[in-house]
Design a protein around this motif. Structure first.
Motif, PDB file in Angstrom:
ATOM      1  N   PRO A  69       0.694  -1.175   0.125  1.00 48.19           N
ATOM      2  CA  PRO A  69       0.201   0.388   0.377  1.00 48.19           C
ATOM      3  C   PRO A  69       0.906   1.050  -0.044  1.00 48.19           C
ATOM      4  N   GLN A  70       2.084   1.715   0.750  1.00 48.05           N
ATOM      5  CA  GLN A  70       2.854   2.541   0.404  1.00 48.05           C
ATOM      6  C   GLN A  70       3.506   2.980  -0.652  1.00 48.05           C
ATOM      7  N   PHE A  71       4.066   1.977  -1.731  1.00 52.45           N
ATOM      8  CA  PHE A  71       4.242   2.448  -2.924  1.00 52.45           C
ATOM      9  C   PHE A  71       3.380   3.282  -3.685  1.00 52.45           C
ATOM     10  N   VAL A  72       2.184   2.779  -3.262  1.00 56.37           N
ATOM     11  CA  VAL A  72       0.415   3.360  -4.167  1.00 56.37           C
ATOM     12  C   VAL A  72       0.991   5.093  -3.305  1.00 56.37           C
ATOM     13  N   LEU A  73       0.229   4.784  -1.714  1.00 54.64           N
ATOM     14  CA  LEU A  73      -0.213   6.623  -1.586  1.00 54.64           C
ATOM     15  C   LEU A  73       1.253   6.996  -1.607  1.00 54.64           C
ATOM     16  N   ARG A  74       2.785   6.099  -1.864  1.00 57.61           N
ATOM     17  CA  ARG A  74       4.132   7.295  -1.829  1.00 57.61           C
ATOM     18  C   ARG A  74       3.793   8.084  -3.237  1.00 57.61           C
ATOM     19  N   ALA A  75       3.738   6.815  -4.231  1.00 53.59           N
ATOM     20  CA  ALA A  75       3.028   7.529  -5.738  1.00 53.59           C
ATOM     21  C   ALA A  75       1.922   8.668  -5.558  1.00 53.59           C
ATOM     22  N   PHE A  76       0.988   9.207  -5.042  1.00 51.23           N
ATOM     23  CA  PHE A  76       0.404   9.890  -4.990  1.00 51.23           C
ATOM     24  C   PHE A  76       1.339  11.345  -3.884  1.00 51.23           C
ATOM     25  N   GLN A  77       1.837  10.410  -3.037  1.00 48.44           N
ATOM     26  CA  GLN A  77       2.241  11.833  -2.375  1.00 48.44           C
ATOM     27  C   GLN A  77       3.395  12.727  -3.294  1.00 48.44           C
ATOM     28  N   LYS A  78       3.994  11.902  -4.510  1.00 47.60           N
ATOM     29  CA  LYS A  78       5.186  12.667  -4.830  1.00 47.60           C
ATOM     30  C   LYS A  78       4.741  13.019  -6.599  1.00 47.60           C
ATOM     31  N   GLY A  79       3.235  12.822  -6.959  1.00 42.28           N
ATOM     32  CA  GLY A  79       2.418  14.344  -7.338  1.00 42.28           C
ATOM     33  C   GLY A  79       1.831  13.174  -8.375  1.00 42.28           C
ATOM     34  N   ALA A  80       1.738  11.818  -8.496  1.00 41.22           N
ATOM     35  CA  ALA A  80       0.732  11.054  -9.037  1.00 41.22           C
ATOM     36  C   ALA A  80      -0.356  11.516  -9.482  1.00 41.22           C
ATOM     37  N   ASP A  81      -0.755  11.608 -10.558  1.00 41.17           N
ATOM     38  CA  ASP A  81      -2.236  11.356 -10.556  1.00 41.17           C
ATOM     39  C   ASP A  81      -3.095  10.488 -10.924  1.00 41.17           C
ATOM     40  N   ALA A  82      -2.726   9.295 -11.529  1.00 34.86           N
ATOM     41  CA  ALA A  82      -3.430   8.177 -11.247  1.00 34.86           C
ATOM     42  C   ALA A  82      -2.357   7.111 -10.080  1.00 34.86           C
ATOM     43  N   VAL A  83      -2.363   6.036 -10.199  1.00 37.43           N
ATOM     44  CA  VAL A  83      -1.952   4.920 -10.266  1.00 37.43           C
ATOM     45  C   VAL A  83      -2.453   3.346 -10.708  1.00 37.43           C
ATOM     46  N   LEU A  84      -1.466   2.979 -11.416  1.00 37.68           N
ATOM     47  CA  LEU A  84      -1.915   1.480 -11.314  1.00 37.68           C
ATOM     48  C   LEU A  84      -0.996   0.507 -11.699  1.00 37.68           C
ATOM     49  N   VAL A  85      -1.628  -0.550 -11.184  1.00 36.45           N
ATOM     50  CA  VAL A  85      -0.765  -2.164 -10.528  1.00 36.45           C
ATOM     51  C   VAL A  85      -1.200  -3.009 -11.763  1.00 36.45           C
ATOM     52  N   ALA A  86      -0.300  -3.252 -12.238  1.00 35.62           N
ATOM     53  CA  ALA A  86       0.025  -4.289 -13.449  1.00 35.62           C
ATOM     54  C   ALA A  86       0.251  -6.057 -13.239  1.00 35.62           C
ATOM     55  N   GLY A  87      -0.028  -6.747 -13.395  1.00 38.33           N
ATOM     56  CA  GLY A  87       0.692  -8.776 -13.215  1.00 38.33           C
ATOM     57  C   GLY A  87       0.363  -9.555 -14.342  1.00 38.33           C
ATOM     58  N   CYS A  88       0.870 -10.478 -13.779  1.00 37.03           N
ATOM     59  CA  CYS A  88       0.202 -11.710 -14.855  1.00 37.03           C
ATOM     60  C   CYS A  88      -0.810 -11.600 -14.436  1.00 37.03           C
TER      61      CYS A  88
END
Ligand code: SF4
Ligand code: SF4
Ligand code: SF4
Ligand code: SF4
Ligand code: SF4
Ligand code: FES
Lengths: 337, 180, 307
Positions: free
Chosen positions: B88-107
């Motif tokens: 969860p921290q990856f996602v939050l950190r991305a928002f903190q650092k200015g991401a307007d959206a976050v995608l998590v993608a995998g197999c």
């Protein structure tokens, strides 16, 4: 004595807010704390004391100090200049006035002074409000204070039936009173101010600073500390606790801002040194430090208690470790133990 | 701060860290958080952070590139060993650092290189999506997708779709980190 | 409280015996605090101090997280538990923070906890597990039960009267109320709450589910978290904490009780509980040690929204 009628309070605050940031005790998201006055603010002058102390006005929980950049050998620093408007803290109680004197001792009484604190402090005028009905955890009288007034405030407000007796105590205070009088907000009164009720809690700290000198290794601390959670509730709510950490707000590997934020001797990592050694490895050492600091080291160094009896830590410690109990128990324990 | 600005990171040099003395090389994304909301021809462009698992989605993205597929340049991919690595921290950190959206993608479920990593991913982010929505985040700003190594067109479509979904929402300011 | 008189006597006797015989190295319980309406945590190692133990309707503290202080120590500690507290002990056992050899759990009947003004705590009105879910011994005739159940033991009648469990069906009311708001309202509400946080970590430190040896919030130098108490960093803390206890929170309500800024932490925990149940089926954390928490397992046919 001059008096400010309750109905004129809003006008008085509005007048002062024209030229200064006026912090008033207010309900903010359900918690009573100091907030800059505006007509939208819900005043809460009854809280004795407000849940959050005015400490954050002079020592913000987080503040930027300087920006840095380091690209190879090319290193630059630039101070972050904080705008400090003229500030009035309106409705501060004796305990919190005394706490500011403690903070002054720490940040101003010896060289080098803390520049950021000094700047804010110099811009600040204190308008103290008498406390007539102490809260359930107050014990300021035990710590040598007078709930009804404090000698070191700029203006002292006394409680009258339908307003506040206004008494200036410094030139700065005179200025504020003059401005209120000029706008016709003050009247003369002969009504005597309400007397303060006795504090709910009473302890006798006399001599414990001396006794604590002999108590560094006393088993008392083990038992006291056993249930402590090592959280920051007591120290962060305390108006006199002033410990801080210097850390970084990093923009990238090269650039960032050095920030200062509150820290607490109760936290596990507070004393961890580079390399991992922790000279205060356990709860006992940390809890002992907190009380030793307030009741022994600070009096030794500055000649006053570092506890003003505001009762905030007593009220909000999750496990009810109460400094009033500590003062009492330290007074009672036998030393040879 | 003019002395700093030419050197400050921009998304374009995201992966590049210059040689320097005494500072960690691996650090949060180099952009100063307030700098996002980049403009191209004066028009605001969404800044999207994608966490892509090494074995499927990243390969799919690679294939999309090799096949010269056209898709919006708005997503910065962060390669992770497995989508299960994304906490969860990856996602939050991305928002903190200015991401307007976050995608998590995998197999695709069942195809995880490590067997079961993405089953945990699925549970974790089904839940976190709902929590973020509960806190007022538009659900379009935080999504997850299964994209295999051969699904280059799907990768292209997901990036395109996500960019177009986020564009009308404007920059995300919630939780953006600013200098205290 | 007269129903608990004999329980108090039995607690002291038992603690004394356990310490005297060396069965345990310490006992966690409660003592009377500085007001009659305060009952505070107590840890004793000396049988002579057993008489200080006290238990009544003000003994709200969940002591289970304190067992973490001894996780590197082989000696046994005894702990007195109410229903909710026992779930905290199960949490620690299931997370392998302590072993069954390190703890002796003594279950107590719960009269329902009240605040200083005497009103029943919300968590108690909403309580589904007023009886210990596990115990090595019990006092006051309380029955161990891993099922949601009515209060048992000597305080059963008193607990029923004050309404323990009477609002169990309304546990999600606060969640539902917020869910009904618009995104902008939700954002504003939580921003206001997160802004208040002073990062004292009382919520974390009291929590039996927050049992990491090295909490991410104590490893600031690694650059992931900021010590700054800004809206952004506070939200990062609040959401990280919530996600870390998701599916593991035992619903004891301690985090919200201890928060000096009165942040509605339980609303977030409950929201996660509600969604977990809807997505992955019914689950009560800290009840059955053999059932892995929902985020630590999966089913191949879990809901699929990421295609
Ligand atoms: S130690 Fe406690 S009572 Fe004393 S000043 Fe600090 S918060 Fe107030
Ligand atoms: S004394 Fe109380 S408030 Fe202070 S750190 Fe310990 S548990 Fe927290
Ligand atoms: S939550 Fe339940 S077990 Fe816990 S104190 Fe309240 S009634 Fe007792
Ligand atoms: S998150 Fe709160 S309610 Fe849940 S286990 Fe921790 S302290 Fe108890
Ligand atoms: S107890 Fe409250 S104020 Fe303290 S860290 Fe937790 S949420 Fe923040
Ligand atoms: S390796 Fe791709 S999701 Fe696990």
């Amino acid at each position: 004595m001059k008096a400010l009628a309750k109905k004129n309070l809003a006008d008085a605050l509005a007048l002062l807010a024209g030229q200064a940031t006026v912090w008033v005790p207010a309900k903010v998201a359900g918690v009573t704390r100091f907030a800059p006055w505006s007509p939208a603010v819900t005043l809460d002058l009854e809280a004795t004391p407000p849940a959050v102390s005015p400490k954050e006005i002079l020592l913000p929980e987080t503040e930027s100090l300087y920006r840095y950049s380091a690209y190879g050998m090319d290193v630059t620093f630039e101070a972050v200049e904080q705008e400090v408007p003229p500030t009035i803290i309106w409705g501060i109680h004796s305990c919190d006035v005394q706490a500011i004197l403690c903070q002054d001792d720490v940040f101003l009484s010896r060289e080098p002074q803390d520049a950021a604190y000094a700047k804010r402090r110099a811009a600040t005028t204190l308008v103290a409000l008498a406390c007539t009905t102490p809260g359930p955890d107050c014990f300021c009288t035990s710590m040598g204070l007078e709930p009804a007034e404090h000698a070191s405030t700029d203006v002292q407000l006394h409680i009258l039936t339908d307003g506040y007796g206004v008494e200036a105590r410094t030139a700065r205070g005179e200025e504020i009173v003059a401005r209120l009088a000029e706008k016709g907000l003050l009247v003369e009164t002969i009504e005597p101010p309400a007397k303060a009720q006795a504090c709910t809690r009473a302890v006798n700290p006399e001599g414990i600073d001396k006794k604590l000198v002999e108590m560094f290794e006393h088993p008392y601390w083990d038992e006291l500390a056993a249930t402590c959670l090592n959280c920051g509730a007591c120290t962060f709510l305390c108006p006199t606790c002033h410990c801080f950490d210097l850390t970084d707000h990093r923009r990238n590997a090269h650039e960032g801002t050095k920030i200062r934020c509150w820290d607490a001797c109760m936290f596990t990592e507070y004393t961890v040194m580079a390399g991992g050694h922790n000279p205060r490895p356990g709860k006992k050492e940390r809890v002992r430090q907190r009380f030793m600091h307030k009741l022994r080291y600070f009096p030794e160094r500055y000649g006053k208690w570092q506890c003003t009896g505001c009762g905030r830590c007593v009220a909000r410690c999750p496990v009810h470790i109460e400094i009033t109990d500590v003062i009492k128990e330290v007074g009672e324990v036998t030393l040879d133990g | 701060m003019s002395a700093l600005s030419p050197k400050s990171g921009s998304p374009a040099d995201c992966a590049v860290t210059e040689g320097h003395v005494g500072l960690p090389v691996l650090d949060p994304p180099p952009t100063a958080a307030p700098d996002t909301g980049k403009t191209k021809n004066g028009e605001w462009q969404p800044y999207i952070v994608g966490f892509a698992c090494n074995w499927c989605t990243y390969a799919g993205a690679d294939l999309a590139g090799l096949s010269r597929m056209q898709y919006p340049p708005n997503m910065r991919l962060v390669r992770v060993p497995c989508s299960g690595r994304v906490n969860p921290q990856f996602v939050l950190r991305a928002f903190q650092k200015g991401a307007d959206a976050v995608l998590v993608a995998g197999c695709h479920p069942g195809d995880c290189h490590y067997g079961t990593g993405n089953y945990f991913t699925r549970r974790r982010f089904l839940l976190m999506q709902r929590l973020l929505t509960f806190m007022g985040v538009d659900p379009r700003r935080f999504q997850a997708r299964w994209i295999s190594g051969s699904e280059a067109p799907k990768f292209r479509d997901v990036v395109t779709e996500l960019t177009e979904q986020v564009r009308p929402l404007g920059p995300n300011r919630l939780w953006r980190e600013v200098e205290p | 409280m007269k129903e608990l008189h004999n329980v108090n006597v039995a607690m002291r006797t038992l603690a004394r015996e356990l310490l005297e015989s060396g069965t345990v190295a310490g006992v966690y319980g409660w003592k009377k605090g500085s007001r009659p309406t305060l009952t505070s945590p107590l840890y004793i190692q000396d049988a002579a101090k057993a008489d200080r133990l006290a238990y009544d309707q003000y003994a709200v503290s969940n002591l289970s997280a304190l067992l973490l202080d001894h996780r590197n120590n082989d000696k046994k500690r005894a702990i007195f538990v109410k229903g909710c507290d026992s779930r905290g002990v199960v949490r620690l056992l299931q997370d392998q923070q302590i072993t069954p050899e390190q703890v002796l759990v003594i279950g107590l009947p719960c009269p329902g906890m009240v605040d200083e003004a005497g009103s029943l705590l919300t968590k108690c009105a909403e309580c589904r597990f007023p009886n210990p879910v596990m115990a090595d011994q019990v006092l006051g005739g309380v029955e161990v039960s891993k099922q949601p159940s009515a209060p048992t033991g000597v305080t059963a009648e008193a607990a029923r009267k004050v309404g323990v469990g009477s609002r169990a069906g309304e546990r999600m009311a606060q969640v539902a109320q917020l869910e009904g708001k618009t995104a902008a309202e939700k954002e504003a509400y939580w921003a206001e709450q997160h802004d208040k946080c002073i990062r004292c970590y009382a919520c974390r430190n009291v929590c039996p589910a927050c049992n990491c040896r090295d909490c991410i919030f104590d490893t600031e130098k690694k650059g992931w978290v900021s010590k700054a108490a800004t809206s952004s960093a506070n939200a990062f803390f609040a959401i990280t904490r919530a996600m870390h206890v998701a599916g593991r929170c035992v619903d004891c309500g301690e985090c919200e009780r201890v928060c000096p800024m009165d942040i509605p932490i339980m609303t977030v925990n409950r929201k996660l509980q509600q969604d977990i149940e809807a997505l992955f089926g019914p689950y009560d954390a800290g009840v059955d040690e053999t059932v892995v928490p929902p985020l630590g397992r999966y089913q191949t046919d879990d809901p699929e929204e990421f295609l």
